[in-house]
Scaffold this active site. Sequence first.
Site, short mmCIF file in Angstrom:
data_model
loop_
_atom_site.label_atom_id
_atom_site.label_comp_id
_atom_site.label_asym_id
_atom_site.label_seq_id
_atom_site.Cartn_x
_atom_site.Cartn_y
_atom_site.Cartn_z
N LYS A 14 0.84 -1.21 0.00
CA LYS A 14 0.00 0.00 0.00
C LYS A 14 0.88 1.26 0.00
O LYS A 14 0.66 2.17 -0.80
CB LYS A 14 -0.92 0.02 1.25
CG LYS A 14 -1.80 -1.23 1.39
CD LYS A 14 -2.70 -1.16 2.62
CE LYS A 14 -1.99 -1.17 3.95
NZ LYS A 14 -1.29 -2.44 4.27
N ARG A 87 -9.95 0.52 8.57
CA ARG A 87 -9.55 -0.84 8.92
C ARG A 87 -10.64 -1.57 9.69
O ARG A 87 -10.45 -2.73 10.06
CB ARG A 87 -8.33 -0.77 9.83
CG ARG A 87 -7.01 -0.95 9.12
CD ARG A 87 -5.93 -0.63 10.13
NE ARG A 87 -4.76 -1.40 9.95
CZ ARG A 87 -3.65 -0.95 9.35
NH1 ARG A 87 -3.62 0.24 8.82
NH2 ARG A 87 -2.60 -1.72 9.28
N ARG A 126 11.96 -5.46 5.06
CA ARG A 126 11.68 -4.04 4.77
C ARG A 126 12.55 -3.08 5.57
O ARG A 126 12.84 -3.31 6.74
CB ARG A 126 10.21 -3.72 5.09
CG ARG A 126 9.93 -2.21 5.00
CD ARG A 126 8.49 -1.86 5.08
NE ARG A 126 7.82 -2.40 6.23
CZ ARG A 126 6.51 -2.38 6.38
NH1 ARG A 126 5.76 -1.86 5.43
NH2 ARG A 126 5.96 -2.87 7.45
N ARG A 160 10.97 -1.03 11.26
CA ARG A 160 9.84 -0.75 12.15
C ARG A 160 9.80 -1.71 13.34
O ARG A 160 10.12 -2.89 13.20
CB ARG A 160 8.53 -0.83 11.37
CG ARG A 160 8.19 0.49 10.70
CD ARG A 160 7.07 0.43 9.72
NE ARG A 160 5.90 -0.32 10.14
CZ ARG A 160 4.81 -0.46 9.40
NH1 ARG A 160 4.75 0.12 8.21
NH2 ARG A 160 3.79 -1.16 9.83
N ARG A 171 -0.73 -8.76 13.48
CA ARG A 171 -1.24 -7.80 12.48
C ARG A 171 -2.08 -8.54 11.43
O ARG A 171 -3.12 -8.03 10.99
CB ARG A 171 -0.08 -7.06 11.81
CG ARG A 171 0.52 -5.99 12.70
CD ARG A 171 1.95 -5.66 12.31
NE ARG A 171 2.08 -5.03 11.02
CZ ARG A 171 3.25 -4.89 10.38
NH1 ARG A 171 4.36 -5.34 10.93
NH2 ARG A 171 3.29 -4.32 9.20
P1 AP5 Z 1 4.86 -1.60 1.85
O1 AP5 Z 1 4.55 -0.77 0.66
O2 AP5 Z 1 5.58 -0.96 2.97
O3 AP5 Z 1 3.53 -2.35 2.36
P2 AP5 Z 1 2.27 -1.83 3.17
O4 AP5 Z 1 1.06 -2.46 2.57
O5 AP5 Z 1 2.30 -0.33 3.27
O6 AP5 Z 1 2.54 -2.54 4.56
P3 AP5 Z 1 2.46 -1.98 6.05
O7 AP5 Z 1 3.27 -2.92 6.90
O8 AP5 Z 1 2.83 -0.53 6.10
O9 AP5 Z 1 0.98 -2.17 6.36
P4 AP5 Z 1 0.30 -2.17 7.72
O10 AP5 Z 1 -1.10 -2.03 7.29
O11 AP5 Z 1 0.62 -3.32 8.58
O12 AP5 Z 1 0.99 -0.94 8.49
P5 AP5 Z 1 0.49 0.54 8.82
O13 AP5 Z 1 1.68 1.42 8.87
O14 AP5 Z 1 -0.65 0.91 7.97
O15 AP5 Z 1 5.70 -2.88 1.32
C1 AP5 Z 1 6.18 -3.85 2.22
C2 AP5 Z 1 7.56 -4.34 1.76
O16 AP5 Z 1 7.40 -5.04 0.52
C3 AP5 Z 1 8.57 -3.22 1.46
O17 AP5 Z 1 9.86 -3.65 1.82
C4 AP5 Z 1 8.47 -3.01 -0.06
O18 AP5 Z 1 9.68 -2.52 -0.62
C5 AP5 Z 1 8.16 -4.42 -0.52
N1 AP5 Z 1 7.33 -4.48 -1.73
C6 AP5 Z 1 6.29 -3.66 -2.07
N2 AP5 Z 1 5.74 -4.06 -3.24
C7 AP5 Z 1 6.44 -5.16 -3.63
C8 AP5 Z 1 6.35 -6.02 -4.78
N3 AP5 Z 1 5.42 -5.83 -5.73
N4 AP5 Z 1 7.21 -7.06 -4.87
C9 AP5 Z 1 8.15 -7.28 -3.90
N5 AP5 Z 1 8.30 -6.47 -2.80
C10 AP5 Z 1 7.44 -5.43 -2.67
O19 AP5 Z 1 -0.07 0.33 10.32
C11 AP5 Z 1 0.80 0.03 11.39
C12 AP5 Z 1 0.03 -0.04 12.69
O20 AP5 Z 1 -0.57 1.23 12.98
C13 AP5 Z 1 -1.13 -1.04 12.73
O21 AP5 Z 1 -0.71 -2.36 13.05
C14 AP5 Z 1 -2.00 -0.43 13.83
O22 AP5 Z 1 -1.45 -0.69 15.11
C15 AP5 Z 1 -1.85 1.07 13.56
N6 AP5 Z 1 -2.88 1.58 12.62
C16 AP5 Z 1 -2.64 2.16 11.42
N7 AP5 Z 1 -3.78 2.51 10.82
C17 AP5 Z 1 -4.78 2.13 11.65
C18 AP5 Z 1 -6.19 2.19 11.58
N8 AP5 Z 1 -6.81 2.73 10.51
N9 AP5 Z 1 -6.91 1.70 12.61
C19 AP5 Z 1 -6.31 1.17 13.70
N10 AP5 Z 1 -4.97 1.06 13.84
C20 AP5 Z 1 -4.21 1.54 12.81
MG MG Z 2 2.47 1.04 4.86
#
Ligand code: AP5
Ligand code: MG
Length: 218
Positions: A14, A87, A126, A160, A171
Site C-alpha cells: 500500500k 480498517r 523491509r 519498524r 497484524r
Molecule cells: P509496503 O509498501 O511498505 O507495504 P504496506 O502495505 O504499506 O505494509 P504496512 O506494513 O505498512 O501495512 P500495515 O497495514 O501493517 O501498516 P500501517 O503502517 O498501515 O511494502 C512492504 C515491503 O514489501 C517493502 O519492503 C516493499 O519494498 C516491498 N514491496 C512492495 N511491493 C512489492 C512487490 N510488488 N514485490 C516485492 N516487494 C514489494 O499500520 C501500522 C500499525 O498502525 C497497525 O498495526 C496499527 O497498530 C496502527 N494503525 C494504522 N492505521 C490504523 C487504523 N486505521 N486503525 C487502527 N490502527 C491503525
Molecule cells: Mg504502509
Amino acid sequence: MANIILLGPPGAGKGTQARLLVENRGMVQLSTGDMLRAAQSSGTEMGRKVAAVMAAGQLVTDEIVIGLIGEKLAEGGSGFIFDGFPRTLAQADALDALLKRSGQTLDAVVEMQVDDTALVERITARSTCGTCGEVYNDISKPIPADGKCSVCGGTEFKRRADDNAESLKQRLMEYYKKTSPLIGYYYHANKLEAVDGLGEIAEIADSIAAVLDRRATS
Ligand code: AP5
Ligand code: MG
C-alpha cells in the site's frame, strides 16, 4: 480529483504504491500508520499512548484514527489516497460521513491481493529511509550500493518496531478479523477493484493506474 482507498494486509504494498501515485498523479497520501508513527517520534501524548499497541500489532482505537483523518480532510483538498484506513466497519462508516460532509466522493477501493507467504517475506526484509520515508526491501528493492536513498540522498535507514514475526502474526490476525469484512462492504457499494499485488512494483502501478482511468471514464 478522485479519492481512493488502498486496501490490503500488512506488506501488501500500500505504502509503495501510494508513493508512486503521489509522484505520478499528484495525489495526496493519507497513511494512518505514518501519522501514528510521526506522533510517536514527536513524543505527543497520543504517540505515547499508542506505541505499545502498535508494537504488539494490534489496532489502535477507531476514535484516534478517525480523529486523525477528520483533521486532514478538514484542511480541504482532494485526490486522497487512504492508505491503511479504514480498517474496521466503524471506520468505513466514519469515512463515508466525513467525505459527505466535505462534499466529496469515494471513487474506488483498490484491494491489493498478496498471499501470506509473500507478506511475511516482504515485511521481514523491509526498511525505510529515515529522512523521506522511501520504502526499501533487502530482496526486491535494495538500498542503493552507495548507501544513499535514491529519492533524497539520506543515509539513515530504519526498521519498524512491529516488523518482527510475532507482531506480524498479530497484524495479520487483526486484518482477517477486523479489516477483511470491508472487502464485502465495498463490493456491495460498487467500489471494489481487486488488483494482483504479486509481481513487479511497476506492473502493479500500471494495473492500479488502469483501474483509476477506467473508473474516471465510467
Ligand atoms: P509496503 O509498501 O511498505 O507495504 P504496506 O502495505 O504499506 O505494509 P504496512 O506494513 O505498512 O501495512 P500495515 O497495514 O501493517 O501498516 P500501517 O503502517 O498501515 O511494502 C512492504 C515491503 O514489501 C517493502 O519492503 C516493499 O519494498 C516491498 N514491496 C512492495 N511491493 C512489492 C512487490 N510488488 N514485490 C516485492 N516487494 C514489494 O499500520 C501500522 C500499525 O498502525 C497497525 O498495526 C496499527 O497498530 C496502527 N494503525 C494504522 N492505521 C490504523 C487504523 N486505521 N486503525 C487502527 N490502527 C491503525
Ligand atoms: Mg504502509
